[in-house]
Design an enzyme around this catalytic site. Structure first.
Site, PDB file in Angstrom:
ATOM      1  N   GLY A 239      -9.102   1.453  -3.515  1.00 23.91           N
ATOM      2  CA  GLY A 239      -8.268   0.517  -4.254  1.00 23.91           C
ATOM      3  C   GLY A 239      -6.868   0.372  -3.670  1.00 23.91           C
ATOM      4  O   GLY A 239      -6.474   1.105  -2.758  1.00 23.91           O
ATOM      5  N   HIS A 240      -6.120  -0.553  -4.227  1.00 23.89           N
ATOM      6  CA  HIS A 240      -4.772  -0.817  -3.708  1.00 23.89           C
ATOM      7  C   HIS A 240      -3.848   0.374  -3.916  1.00 23.89           C
ATOM      8  O   HIS A 240      -3.960   1.100  -4.879  1.00 23.89           O
ATOM      9  CB  HIS A 240      -4.164  -2.092  -4.319  1.00 23.89           C
ATOM     10  CG  HIS A 240      -4.094  -2.154  -5.812  1.00 23.89           C
ATOM     11  ND1 HIS A 240      -3.490  -3.198  -6.457  1.00 23.89           N
ATOM     12  CD2 HIS A 240      -4.543  -1.331  -6.785  1.00 23.89           C
ATOM     13  CE1 HIS A 240      -3.571  -3.013  -7.760  1.00 23.89           C
ATOM     14  NE2 HIS A 240      -4.194  -1.894  -7.979  1.00 23.89           N
ATOM     15  N   ASN A 241      -2.970   0.549  -2.954  1.00 26.46           N
ATOM     16  CA  ASN A 241      -1.913   1.572  -3.002  1.00 26.46           C
ATOM     17  C   ASN A 241      -2.409   2.998  -2.770  1.00 26.46           C
ATOM     18  O   ASN A 241      -1.608   3.936  -2.764  1.00 26.46           O
ATOM     19  CB  ASN A 241      -1.146   1.539  -4.337  1.00 26.46           C
ATOM     20  CG  ASN A 241      -0.782   0.141  -4.782  1.00 26.46           C
ATOM     21  OD1 ASN A 241      -0.384  -0.672  -3.964  1.00 26.46           O
ATOM     22  ND2 ASN A 241      -0.950  -0.163  -6.046  1.00 26.46           N
TER      23      ASN A 241
END
Lengths: 354, 354, 354
Positions: A239-241
């Protein structure tokens, strides 16, 4: 393929020949199919019997398997699985890269492509991309604007990079992997999901490997990062980050939710997952299908939600006994009720009531 | 990027400036990396300390964080996460679409492509497709015959649509997503699996988003449907005939089996799944890795098989205590056996037996 | 589509018409949308009421539904789901293959492509590939060197085959599937993950089907094999060296880890998984989300780790009762403690102590 002296292979991996170092090896093959011209290998004690039955001309094995009952010439070394890796690299060298840009590739303005790199048919590079020496951009690969592909990196056919993604030197991205698609960020507003623009990107450090059809999302801001030497299997979701450390292994279909921080040398077994916004410490090992729902500092975890592995195993054993335990519990209640009644009778009458 | 007055951003999101409305903001960045020229944001109380330590020149936050100990100029608004979304749209506007059809695109007979739409290199459109105003067909996208792509929709590089798929206005399909592959339908006959032809298709309504490498299968008959505003993350599987309502969120690696009916505003967390031929009511929330095996009318569910969330949590706590409980049960049985023996002795002799 | 006599369809599937064999059928449609010109079908008793309410002109159903209260003409046959499959093949024949190689396809040296095969736009075939009669290579498909595609096989748009992969006759590979990417094999050495070269390949036997975005890894040596007639759904992961038998069904998002051996007619339901180096016997059925962590000889299994299905169901029921059982256990302990105290008092004084 050529033909190799066993002594030459022993020198390559720092091993010792027990038998004839002049033995010629033409291929490396598993125990059950190897013949007299082949080197086979015993990398796990579970296959010892198979090794003794093998027709292989030579056998690669560990110190503690030296006493094997076999007519094969032996190549003894401390870590036969690692030695196998090096021998295979020697016996099956990677095909040489043919430098140059295929005439059908579409190259955006301002791209810098090293003359020793290879760009395959129908590759599409956005503007201002950089491709390092010896890098291979496979057929049908798409790079968004301002991507950077390091020296010796390989993007297999149909890999997709959105804009500004960085791929480190020596990193391998398999077919169908997508790097830098939008993170899954929405602000729920009046019942509707309002997209939060994802303006960051993705960084793969050096010697990373990304499996087929895996997806690593771009950060909301800054960058999602996969650390040096970490390996992702197929169909893995990041996922993002997310920040993943070095030398991690994420097995098939595992997933890491947004903003999680994963340490170094962490292993996620198949179909395991971690929730977002948590921390997983160095060297943690997560069992298959486990669900890490809170931060884990160290050790091995299993289960959903994940607990330390020994606890999980005790829970599994206990759960197996649970249906019978419920019957035992009911029997106890009945017995105790009978005792209570009897006691009440005794107290009321001073004598036995039945 | 340009530079923005804090007062201008406040007006945009209906917020209030506490401090200097003339403060200039050049970028939006997270708390730990923001500097004096940046707007940062506090969207969850867990980051309050980080916000107080941030060097950001301006901070976006909620009413209840107004008392923050910070020298930054504040932008106070009721829903800072939603406001963040709007500010990002303003500060990072999407790149303008360059209309036109790339000369390498292969366009089937009878296609209708709006002149304001963009069709990228190596896109392949089957016969009689329709592409609406402002739509973007990325490089390498394949559309089967008779697909329809609505106004302002975006199909990122390498998205694949089989024949007759409909994509609504404003919908986004990320790279590697496959819409309209055959549903998984076989009639087992004499031990063999006989394919049931899948003659339906797929409909995505307006403002849907489909993540990278997700798959939405065509219906056996009629259409598999994803309702307006619903968002699917990466690697999500939607089986044939599924009907998904509006404004749902299906997180990474979740899956919905064939013929399930999902209501509006339903959330599936990561790696969760629903079995086929069931109904999930409006606003249901399914926890990560949960397995919905029967219909759910409302509320939150977790576990495999999924039960209401409070029950699942009780089960998890109880399971943790189970190994010790089994030992307690054994102790009780022993004690009761001793009591029983003693009682038997008492009854037999009228005196204590030990 | 044409129009078909009900009697003609009955003859096709070996069924019996109850009613008018001259009834004309123009399409096959589900119960709720079918009208007088349509054939509909009742393949599961759960839909009996819907069938009775249907406006369909004709109904396909099983012997035991013959007494249905319906004005429709009936087509009665022993296995209506299988009959449905055959009728759909008849009513919706597959579009004819247009033989020939699209001018944009890039064909490597030494390829042998049957003149009756079709190769789509932007397909890329490595050197020395073989494509059999009637095979369809979709747009954007990539074949590595020395692949073999059997007669009548279909590779949908964007399928990717690495080098030396064999696809059997009649096999279907859906979009985004990746066959032959490197297996996930690393020798951990000094904390780093050293890649073990994967020098084997992948073999799909005849009549196999591989779903969208699934991945089947190449073997370390020799070949990963999917047996004749086995069907994989979307987003399925098959690790290196896996051997899958005939007529298996692997549902969406299921995964088989490396070197596992799966028998014939095995079913993995959605999101289920099997660990590596184990054996699953013929006809085993694995429930949704189950984790097969050890070899299974026969029968049905569920849970994580998987146990036989009946045991798993008992565990699920017992787990549901566990929180209350723990309270019952505590009550028992208190009661028994009171009894013990009382008994101790009785023994000490010879009289009741309270």
């Amino acid at each position: 393929l050529g033909s190799f002296r066993l002594g030459e292979l022993a020198a390559l991996v720092g091993g010792e020949v027990v038998g004839d170092p002049e033995r010629r090896v033409e291929a490396v093959r598993p125990l059950d199919v190897a013949g007299p011209a082949d080197l086979s290998f015993l990398t796990h004690p579970r296959y010892r019997e198979q090794a003794e039955a093998s027709r292989a001309g030579a056998l690669l094995l560990a110190e503690d398997a030296r006493g094997l009952a076999s007519a094969a010439d032996l190549l003894v070394c401390p870590d036969p699985y690692h030695a196998l890796s090096r021998i295979l690299d020697h016996v099956h060298p990677r095909p040489a890269v043919t430098p140059g840009i295929h005439p059908t590739a579409v190259i955006g303005e301002g791209c810098t492509i090293d003359p020793s790199a290879s760009v395959g048919p129908y590759a599409v590079l956005g503007e201002e991309c950089t491709v390092g020496p010896g890098a291979v951009i496979g057929p049908h690969v798409c790079l968004g604007p301002r991507c950077s592909v390091g020296a010796g990196a390989t993007l297999h056919a149909h890999a997709v990079l959105y804009d500004r993604v960085t791929v480190g030197a020596g990193t391998v991205v398999h077919s169908g992997a997508v790097l830098g698609a939008d993170g899954f960020g929405y602000a729920t507003h009046g019942g509707a999901q309002v997209k939060v623009p994802q303006v960051g990107t993705v960084t793969l450090e050096e010697e990373v490997e990304i499996g087929a059809n895996s997806a690593v999302d771009r950060a909301t801001f800054e960058t999602t990062r996969i650390g040096r030497g970490s390996k992702l299997d197929n169909l893995v979701q990041v996922g993002h980050n997310v920040q993943i450390g070095r030398d991690c292994l994420l097995c098939g279909q595992s997933g890491i939710a947004g903003s999680a921080r994963i340490g170094d040398r962490v292993v996620f077994a198949g179909q395991a997952g971690a929730a977002g916004h948590l921390t997983v410490g160095d060297d943690v090992q997560v069992a298959a299908q486990a669900a890490v729902l809170g931060s884990v500092e160290s050790g091995r975890v299993g289960g959903a939600p994940a607990v330390d592995l020994a606890s999980w195993r005790r829970q599994v054993v206990a759960l197996h006994k649970l249906p019978e335990a419920l019957r035992r519990l009911s029997r106890l209640e009945k017995e105790l009720a009978r005792l209570r009644e009897r006691e009440a009778g005794t107290r009321a009458t001073g004598v036995e009531t039945d």
